[in-house]
Design an enzyme around this catalytic site. Sequence first.
Site, mmCIF file in Angstrom:
data_model
loop_
_atom_site.group_PDB
_atom_site.id
_atom_site.type_symbol
_atom_site.label_atom_id
_atom_site.label_comp_id
_atom_site.label_asym_id
_atom_site.label_seq_id
_atom_site.Cartn_x
_atom_site.Cartn_y
_atom_site.Cartn_z
ATOM 1 N N PHE A 187 50.622 39.268 36.216
ATOM 2 C CA PHE A 187 50.257 39.180 37.620
ATOM 3 C C PHE A 187 50.861 40.364 38.367
ATOM 4 C CE2 PHE A 187 49.041 35.001 36.318
ATOM 5 C CZ PHE A 187 47.883 34.799 37.053
ATOM 6 N N TYR A 240 40.346 36.136 40.566
ATOM 7 C CA TYR A 240 40.895 37.229 41.370
ATOM 8 C C TYR A 240 40.018 38.484 41.335
ATOM 9 C CZ TYR A 240 45.262 34.553 41.168
ATOM 10 O OH TYR A 240 46.218 33.589 41.270
ATOM 11 N N ASN A 295 54.154 44.124 46.322
ATOM 12 C CA ASN A 295 54.953 43.606 45.206
ATOM 13 C C ASN A 295 54.655 44.291 43.877
ATOM 14 O OD1 ASN A 295 56.385 41.809 46.812
ATOM 15 N ND2 ASN A 295 54.838 40.222 46.594
ATOM 16 N N HIS A 341 43.158 42.653 46.630
ATOM 17 C CA HIS A 341 44.351 43.020 45.853
ATOM 18 C C HIS A 341 43.974 43.623 44.496
ATOM 19 C CE1 HIS A 341 48.566 42.953 46.457
ATOM 20 N NE2 HIS A 341 48.891 41.832 45.855
ATOM 21 N N ASN A 401 52.885 40.966 40.797
ATOM 22 C CA ASN A 401 54.311 41.120 41.069
ATOM 23 C C ASN A 401 55.148 41.332 39.806
ATOM 24 O OD1 ASN A 401 54.040 38.535 40.128
ATOM 25 N ND2 ASN A 401 55.167 37.550 41.784
#
Length: 191
Positions: A68, A18, A116, A23, A70
Amino acid sequence: MSADLWLVVGLGNPGPSYARNRHNAGFMVLDVLAARAGGRFKSHRARAEVLEGRLAGARVVLAKPRSFMNESGGPVKGLCDFYKVPVERLIVVHDELDIPFGAVRLKRGGGDNGHNGLRSVTKSLGSREYLRVRFGVGRPPGRMDAAAFVLKDFSAAERKDLDLELDRAADAVEALMADGLAVAQNVFHAS
């Protein structure tokens, strides 16, 4: 801790797959700030990587949750409690779809706009009155799903300017700390 301490949290997802996603813009800005503070992130019991240092003439804790996106709220609340930082001295740095790539916008409070990570932070804190540094990642092309778009890396064209734009977002964090929201907005919303 004393009243002059700031907590700056970058939102993102942990792990190398990631690392360069849109994000993870919050994590990327925190890496720039960490380099400026001259320190390294260390593991903290609040499920985050933290660096304690100085920026903009003030004491600061920089943090990247290990959860993570969220589930960011738990680590953020844990850090606020551990360091005794009131919500007014919390700055959350995150990606924002509704702003063109590289643009930086600052605000206090407001909704989560479908983000989120922000939803989780607001729910855990029981407040939306924290400061936000919003890093524009632009809208997805065509009919691409927004969730898929933010989990993709920045494009080759975007990567050419990415370091410069991340540096500007880091400047915005320091301006917020040093000069307050209204002054920082005048500087960063003008460009």
